[in-house]
Every structure is written in C-alpha cells, then in structure tokens.
Scaffold this motif. Structure first.
Motif, mmCIF file in Angstrom:
data_model
loop_
_atom_site.group_PDB
_atom_site.id
_atom_site.type_symbol
_atom_site.label_atom_id
_atom_site.label_comp_id
_atom_site.label_asym_id
_atom_site.label_seq_id
_atom_site.Cartn_x
_atom_site.Cartn_y
_atom_site.Cartn_z
ATOM 1 N N ASP A 242 -6.656 0.465 0.444
ATOM 2 C CA ASP A 242 -7.290 1.514 1.246
ATOM 3 C C ASP A 242 -7.195 2.881 0.585
ATOM 4 O O ASP A 242 -7.685 3.869 1.121
ATOM 5 N N PHE A 243 -6.570 2.949 -0.594
ATOM 6 C CA PHE A 243 -6.450 4.229 -1.295
ATOM 7 C C PHE A 243 -7.783 4.625 -1.912
ATOM 8 O O PHE A 243 -8.457 3.822 -2.556
ATOM 9 N N ARG A 244 -8.160 5.891 -1.706
ATOM 10 C CA ARG A 244 -9.380 6.422 -2.292
ATOM 11 C C ARG A 244 -9.027 7.693 -3.060
ATOM 12 O O ARG A 244 -8.618 8.695 -2.455
ATOM 13 N N PRO A 245 -9.173 7.701 -4.380
ATOM 14 C CA PRO A 245 -8.831 8.893 -5.178
ATOM 15 C C PRO A 245 -9.773 10.042 -4.854
ATOM 16 O O PRO A 245 -10.965 9.836 -4.636
ATOM 17 N N ASN A 246 -9.219 11.258 -4.843
ATOM 18 C CA ASN A 246 -10.084 12.410 -4.629
ATOM 19 C C ASN A 246 -10.660 12.873 -5.969
ATOM 20 O O ASN A 246 -10.295 12.372 -7.030
ATOM 21 N N MET A 247 -11.555 13.843 -5.912
ATOM 22 C CA MET A 247 -12.237 14.281 -7.128
ATOM 23 C C MET A 247 -11.283 14.968 -8.102
ATOM 24 O O MET A 247 -11.485 14.917 -9.317
#
Length: 234
Positions: free
Chosen positions: A145-150
């Motif tokens: 569920d981890f989503r890297p930010n920009m």
C-alpha cells in the motif's frame, strides 16, 4: 539467519560483532555446513512493519551505516568467526541501537523490490549493415500500500541519473509502479551483430540499491527534517 562462509565474502570478527550488537544475537560458525548462523529470538517481537527479512535488512543497514568503524574493521580483517561464537570482550563495547521507523522500512522495501537490467543486443540484416544497441532499464514495482511521493521519485532520478515514469497495466491491476527504459549506442556495424548479452545487470542493481539506501539513510540519521519530505503525501 545464515551466511555461507566463502573467501570472497567472508564475515570477519568485527563485522560479526557489529551484527551481533545490532540484532542482539550471537553468530557462530558451523564447521560441517561452513555457515555462520544464529537464532533470532527477539526480532519477531520487535518488528512492527514489513516482512521479517525487510525489517532485519533495514535494521542492519541502519545500524552499520551509523556505527561502522573502519579502523576496527582493518584490525580484525583476518580473524574469522569462532565456532563457539564471539567473546564478550569484543572491541565493540557500544553501538547506538536504532529502530527504523515505519516510513523508513516502507522506502527501504520500495528500493528492495527494484529491478535493474543492462544488455547489449543486435540484429542481423541480410544485404545491409547489422545494428547493435545497448539497453538500460529500472523498474520499481508497487507491491504494497506504499505509494512514493514525487520528492522521493525525483531523488531516485537524481541519484541514478534517470527519469522514472508511472506505469499501470490495463490487463493486470496489480502490475503498477515506476520504470525507466533507455536505448543508447544504437548504430550500424560492419561485422556480425552480437547476440543478446548481459552487461552486468546484477552489479548494476547492487550498486544502484546501495546508492539509494545509503542516501536515504543519511537523510534519516542526519537530516530528519529533509527526510520527512520523502514521506509526506504531497
């Protein structure tokens, strides 16, 4: 936790003592199987996020980056791990024990799932010059569920000198992540084109992973305010 005892990657007395202190274990050498091993009685109780392997790996990287002493390592370079384990009189009297945060483990796991390839390929064209080219690719799949930010994606691009783009398969909703693909040195040749050849994909992944992990842990240890930029939802 086990480690094959090979000359190319032998675990010295100092490194073993450092690992022992970080994980609160006692590595021993099994002469029959030629492996260094230890039980992990406390790790599963401490783990709060990620797989056990990811947690241990992140904990070791964090502890070694924080505590490694090159002078001590050189002094005990030729001393192997004893069969009965290490003496309590080891020169490592104190290491700063750190527990990685959930956010650090998430980023570490994201890096761990990275794949990197580097190939040379070619095509034979009857009656015309053959062609050869090189291919470089990086893939960072999203497996949790981890989503890297920009900010994190931009830091990866900066460190690896690439430009990741987001991808999601139309046929498989689980195939999602960031990738980079480059073809370079694409040119005609006078002789026969080569068959598809690996130019060191394993080494590329290893060095790229180390570069990313060391950089992000430096932020975590020494620049906590900047580290939070990689964990925000912006």
């Amino acid at each position: 936790i086990t480690k094959s005892y090979e000359k190319e990657s032998s675990v010295t007395l100092y490194i073993s003592a450092l690992i022992n202190s970080i994980l609160n274990i006692n590595l021993k050498y099994d002469i029959q199987t030629k492996t260094i091993y230890s039980e992990l009685p406390y790790i599963s109780q401490q783990r709060t996020y990620g797989s056990l392997k990811e947690y241990i790996s992140c904990l070791l990287y964090l502890g070694i980056i924080k505590n490694y002493n090159d002078n001590l390592a050189k002094q005990e370079y030729l001393i192997a791990v004893p069969i009965e384990g290490l003496s309590l009189t080891s020169k490592i009297n104190f290491v700063e024990k750190l527990i990685p945060s959930k956010e650090l483990i998430q980023i570490f796991s994201f890096f761990s799932n990275m794949d990197a390839t580097h190939f040379q390929d070619g095509i034979t064209r009857v009656g015309r010059d053959d062609k050869e080219w090189k291919e470089l690719s990086f893939t960072f799949p999203l497996l949790s569920d981890f989503r890297p930010n920009m900010a994190l994606i931009q830091k990866i691009n900066e460190l690896l000198q690439i430009k990741l783009t987001f991808y999601q398969s139309k046929n498989d909703s689980n195939s999602i992540g960031y990738s980079y693909f480059e073809i370079y040195d694409d040119d005609y040749i006078g002789g026969l084109a080569c068959n598809r050849t690996d130019l060191g994909s394993t080494e590329l992944r290893k060095t790229s992973f180390h570069k990313l992990v060391c950089a992000i842990m430096d932020y975590y240890l020494h620049k906590p305010e900047e580290f939070t930029k990689f964990t925000s939802n912006n």
